[in-house]
Design a protein around this motif. Structure first.
Motif, PDB file in Angstrom:
ATOM      1  N   THR A  50       0.837  -1.201   0.000  1.00 49.04           N
ATOM      2  CA  THR A  50       0.000   0.000   0.000  1.00 49.04           C
ATOM      3  C   THR A  50       0.873   1.253   0.000  1.00 49.04           C
ATOM      4  O   THR A  50       2.063   1.201   0.328  1.00 49.04           O
ATOM      5  CB  THR A  50      -0.917   0.042   1.239  1.00 49.04           C
ATOM      6  OG1 THR A  50      -0.107  -0.090   2.418  1.00 49.04           O
ATOM      7  CG2 THR A  50      -1.936  -1.075   1.195  1.00 49.04           C
ATOM      8  N   MET A  94      -7.350  -3.613   4.899  1.00 50.67           N
ATOM      9  CA  MET A  94      -8.478  -3.588   3.957  1.00 50.67           C
ATOM     10  C   MET A  94      -9.445  -2.440   4.226  1.00 50.67           C
ATOM     11  O   MET A  94      -9.864  -1.733   3.297  1.00 50.67           O
ATOM     12  CB  MET A  94      -9.227  -4.917   4.017  1.00 50.67           C
ATOM     13  CG  MET A  94     -10.304  -5.053   2.958  1.00 50.67           C
ATOM     14  SD  MET A  94      -9.610  -5.108   1.297  1.00 50.67           S
ATOM     15  CE  MET A  94     -10.927  -5.911   0.398  1.00 50.67           C
ATOM     16  N   GLY A  95      -9.815  -2.221   5.479  1.00 49.14           N
ATOM     17  CA  GLY A  95     -10.772  -1.158   5.793  1.00 49.14           C
ATOM     18  C   GLY A  95     -10.269   0.212   5.374  1.00 49.14           C
ATOM     19  O   GLY A  95     -11.027   1.030   4.839  1.00 49.14           O
ATOM     20  N   HIS A  96      -8.992   0.464   5.592  1.00 51.14           N
ATOM     21  CA  HIS A  96      -8.407   1.758   5.233  1.00 51.14           C
ATOM     22  C   HIS A  96      -8.278   1.912   3.720  1.00 51.14           C
ATOM     23  O   HIS A  96      -8.379   3.020   3.189  1.00 51.14           O
ATOM     24  CB  HIS A  96      -7.037   1.914   5.896  1.00 51.14           C
ATOM     25  CG  HIS A  96      -7.089   1.867   7.396  1.00 51.14           C
ATOM     26  ND1 HIS A  96      -7.794   2.787   8.147  1.00 51.14           N
ATOM     27  CD2 HIS A  96      -6.528   1.002   8.281  1.00 51.14           C
ATOM     28  CE1 HIS A  96      -7.660   2.496   9.430  1.00 51.14           C
ATOM     29  NE2 HIS A  96      -6.907   1.424   9.532  1.00 51.14           N
ATOM     30  N   ILE A  97      -8.080   0.799   3.026  1.00 46.73           N
ATOM     31  CA  ILE A  97      -8.047   0.843   1.563  1.00 46.73           C
ATOM     32  C   ILE A  97      -9.429   1.184   1.025  1.00 46.73           C
ATOM     33  O   ILE A  97      -9.583   2.028   0.143  1.00 46.73           O
ATOM     34  CB  ILE A  97      -7.574  -0.519   0.989  1.00 46.73           C
ATOM     35  CG1 ILE A  97      -6.124  -0.791   1.381  1.00 46.73           C
ATOM     36  CG2 ILE A  97      -7.729  -0.546  -0.528  1.00 46.73           C
ATOM     37  CD1 ILE A  97      -5.671  -2.206   1.088  1.00 46.73           C
ATOM     38  N   GLN A  98     -10.439   0.542   1.577  1.00 45.81           N
ATOM     39  CA  GLN A  98     -11.807   0.729   1.085  1.00 45.81           C
ATOM     40  C   GLN A  98     -12.330   2.140   1.349  1.00 45.81           C
ATOM     41  O   GLN A  98     -13.161   2.648   0.597  1.00 45.81           O
ATOM     42  CB  GLN A  98     -12.730  -0.317   1.712  1.00 45.81           C
ATOM     43  CG  GLN A  98     -12.457  -1.732   1.211  1.00 45.81           C
ATOM     44  CD  GLN A  98     -13.268  -2.791   1.934  1.00 45.81           C
ATOM     45  OE1 GLN A  98     -13.586  -2.649   3.107  1.00 45.81           O
ATOM     46  NE2 GLN A  98     -13.610  -3.863   1.230  1.00 45.81           N
ATOM     47  N   THR A  99     -11.834   2.781   2.411  1.00 45.20           N
ATOM     48  CA  THR A  99     -12.261   4.158   2.698  1.00 45.20           C
ATOM     49  C   THR A  99     -11.372   5.191   2.015  1.00 45.20           C
ATOM     50  O   THR A  99     -11.610   6.395   2.152  1.00 45.20           O
ATOM     51  CB  THR A  99     -12.251   4.415   4.215  1.00 45.20           C
ATOM     52  OG1 THR A  99     -10.939   4.163   4.737  1.00 45.20           O
ATOM     53  CG2 THR A  99     -13.261   3.537   4.920  1.00 45.20           C
ATOM     54  N   GLY A 100     -10.361   4.738   1.286  1.00 45.39           N
ATOM     55  CA  GLY A 100      -9.501   5.648   0.541  1.00 45.39           C
ATOM     56  C   GLY A 100      -8.413   6.327   1.354  1.00 45.39           C
ATOM     57  O   GLY A 100      -7.750   7.243   0.869  1.00 45.39           O
ATOM     58  N   ARG A 119      -3.700   3.628  -0.354  1.00 45.03           N
ATOM     59  CA  ARG A 119      -3.916   3.136  -1.709  1.00 45.03           C
ATOM     60  C   ARG A 119      -3.281   1.761  -1.883  1.00 45.03           C
ATOM     61  O   ARG A 119      -2.094   1.579  -1.593  1.00 45.03           O
ATOM     62  CB  ARG A 119      -3.297   4.127  -2.694  1.00 45.03           C
ATOM     63  CG  ARG A 119      -3.589   3.879  -4.160  1.00 45.03           C
ATOM     64  CD  ARG A 119      -2.938   4.953  -5.029  1.00 45.03           C
ATOM     65  NE  ARG A 119      -3.321   6.295  -4.565  1.00 45.03           N
ATOM     66  CZ  ARG A 119      -2.448   7.184  -4.081  1.00 45.03           C
ATOM     67  NH1 ARG A 119      -1.171   6.892  -3.997  1.00 45.03           N
ATOM     68  NH2 ARG A 119      -2.871   8.363  -3.690  1.00 45.03           N
ATOM     69  N   GLU A 142     -11.339 -10.426  -4.165  1.00 46.28           N
ATOM     70  CA  GLU A 142     -12.718  -9.944  -4.214  1.00 46.28           C
ATOM     71  C   GLU A 142     -12.827  -8.682  -3.373  1.00 46.28           C
ATOM     72  O   GLU A 142     -12.377  -8.630  -2.240  1.00 46.28           O
ATOM     73  CB  GLU A 142     -13.652 -11.029  -3.670  1.00 46.28           C
ATOM     74  CG  GLU A 142     -15.118 -10.697  -3.768  1.00 46.28           C
ATOM     75  CD  GLU A 142     -16.010 -11.815  -3.247  1.00 46.28           C
ATOM     76  OE1 GLU A 142     -17.159 -11.516  -2.891  1.00 46.28           O
ATOM     77  OE2 GLU A 142     -15.548 -12.973  -3.195  1.00 46.28           O
ATOM     78  N   GLY A 143     -13.398  -7.643  -3.916  1.00 45.57           N
ATOM     79  CA  GLY A 143     -13.475  -6.369  -3.214  1.00 45.57           C
ATOM     80  C   GLY A 143     -12.423  -5.386  -3.686  1.00 45.57           C
ATOM     81  O   GLY A 143     -12.547  -4.175  -3.471  1.00 45.57           O
ATOM     82  N   LEU A 144     -11.372  -5.905  -4.352  1.00 48.72           N
ATOM     83  CA  LEU A 144     -10.326  -5.034  -4.934  1.00 48.72           C
ATOM     84  C   LEU A 144     -10.066  -5.477  -6.375  1.00 48.72           C
ATOM     85  O   LEU A 144      -8.944  -5.838  -6.744  1.00 48.72           O
ATOM     86  CB  LEU A 144      -9.039  -5.124  -4.114  1.00 48.72           C
ATOM     87  CG  LEU A 144      -9.089  -4.675  -2.650  1.00 48.72           C
ATOM     88  CD1 LEU A 144      -7.748  -4.932  -1.962  1.00 48.72           C
ATOM     89  CD2 LEU A 144      -9.470  -3.200  -2.546  1.00 48.72           C
TER      90      LEU A 144
END
Length: 322
Positions: free
Chosen positions: A126, A207-213, A216, A227-229
């Motif tokens: 990331t 994952m949670g921090h990636i999904q909230t932007g 990266r 799945e999810g990315l």
């Protein structure tokens, strides 16, 4: 003499078979070499509960944390090879520790009998929000043009994620400064705050921090896209198969555990890992079931050990006894 030898072999084989027929006749201890709450512990508890029901005996999870998993792994290695003490194998306990620490009290190959892999968890590279690279190509161009300018965080010296970062450097011919932390949690805090530019981590914790932007995702280490990315490529897709190994959590017994018992445990684990609710629980934690044969898990351990040894030697990594 030849007849006596043959009779002895037959007697031993019969005894082992008879013993396996009555196994297990008492509770089994499953040693987790890390503290409660992490992915290793979660995988162990999901599987232990169901395996106990399948085997007809309770499987008791016992956490023995310390020394990067070495304390718990050594407890398994020193146990009686009777099938009543098992352990969770990880890349830390069976590859990285041995590659980094010449004083390790056990041999990751000779001290254990592999039973099966249980689960795999993707790893991820990331980048902080302020880091100018938006994808892998931009990141690679940037770090190649600026050797030593940028840094990456990991969960500590000689951790699995440190090995991943150094393997990335070897595979890409780049130089990025390593910033070791005491665990992924503190490292992630500094990545979120922009104190470090990049981080190698287990996907579930990021994952949670990636999904909230907030950070990266650049690439994942997994057999296929996560799945999810769906827009985040695997390292294999990017031409870096050596960086593409996910974390795994296996099941091992002490060396010289009878083959019949190993096969009994392997069959029980395979059945449990095929259950929809077990698969769902693993998926919720960011993992997937990964049942295989004892020989296949032995090959996985050997592969990771050889890879870790090569990285340690190439990069001149020194063990830090903290």
């Amino acid at each position: 003499m030849k007849l006596k030898t043959t009779l002895l072999a037959c007697t031993l084989a019969f005894s082992a078979s008879a013993y396996a027929d009555t196994y297990p006749s008492k509770p089994i201890t499953l040693i987790v070499p890390f503290a409660p709450g992490g992915t290793t512990d979660l995988v162990a508890r999901v599987v232990a509960d169901k395996m106990g029901k399948e085997l007809g005996q309770t499987v008791v999870v016992e956490n023995r944390a310390g020394a990067g998993g070495a304390l718990g792994a050594n407890a398994v290695a020193r146990a009686a090879p009777d099938g009543y003490t098992l352990g969770i194998s990880t890349i830390s306990t069976h590859a990285v520790n041995a590659a980094c620490n010449p004083q390790l009290p056990y041999d990751p190959i000779a001290s254990f009998t592999p039973i099966t892999n249980l689960a795999r968890t993707p790893n991820v590279l990331t980048a902080a929000q302020k880091f100018p690279a938006q994808d892998f190509k931009q990141l690679l161009d940037l770090v190649k043009k600026n050797p030593g300018k940028f840094n990456y965080a990991s969960s500590g010296v000689c951790s699995v994620l440190h090995m991943m970062g150094e393997q990335f450097k070897v595979s890409t011919g780049t130089f990025i400064t390593h910033m070791p932390y005491r665990g992924s949690g503190p490292a992630l805090i500094d990545l979120l705050g922009g104190q470090v530019e990049m981080m190698f981590d287990n996907l579930p914790s990021s994952m949670g921090h990636i999904q909230t932007g907030k950070i990266r995702a650049i690439a994942v280490a997994a057999p296929k896209r996560v799945e999810g990315l769906p827009n985040v490529p695997t390292f294999a897709e990017l031409g870096l198969p050596q960086v593409n190994d996910p974390a795994w959590y296996g099941l091992v017994a002490p060396a010289k555990t009878p083959e019949a018992i190993v096969n009994r445990l392997n069959a029980a684990a395979a059945k449990v890992l095929s259950l929809p609710d077990v698969r769902d629980k693993l998926k919720q934690s960011g993992s997937e079931s990964a049942a295989n044969t004892p020989a296949q898990h032995a090959a996985e351990i050997k592969h990771e050990l050889e890879k870790a040894k090569a990285v340690v030697q190439k990069q001149g990594i020194k063990f830090e006894n903290s």
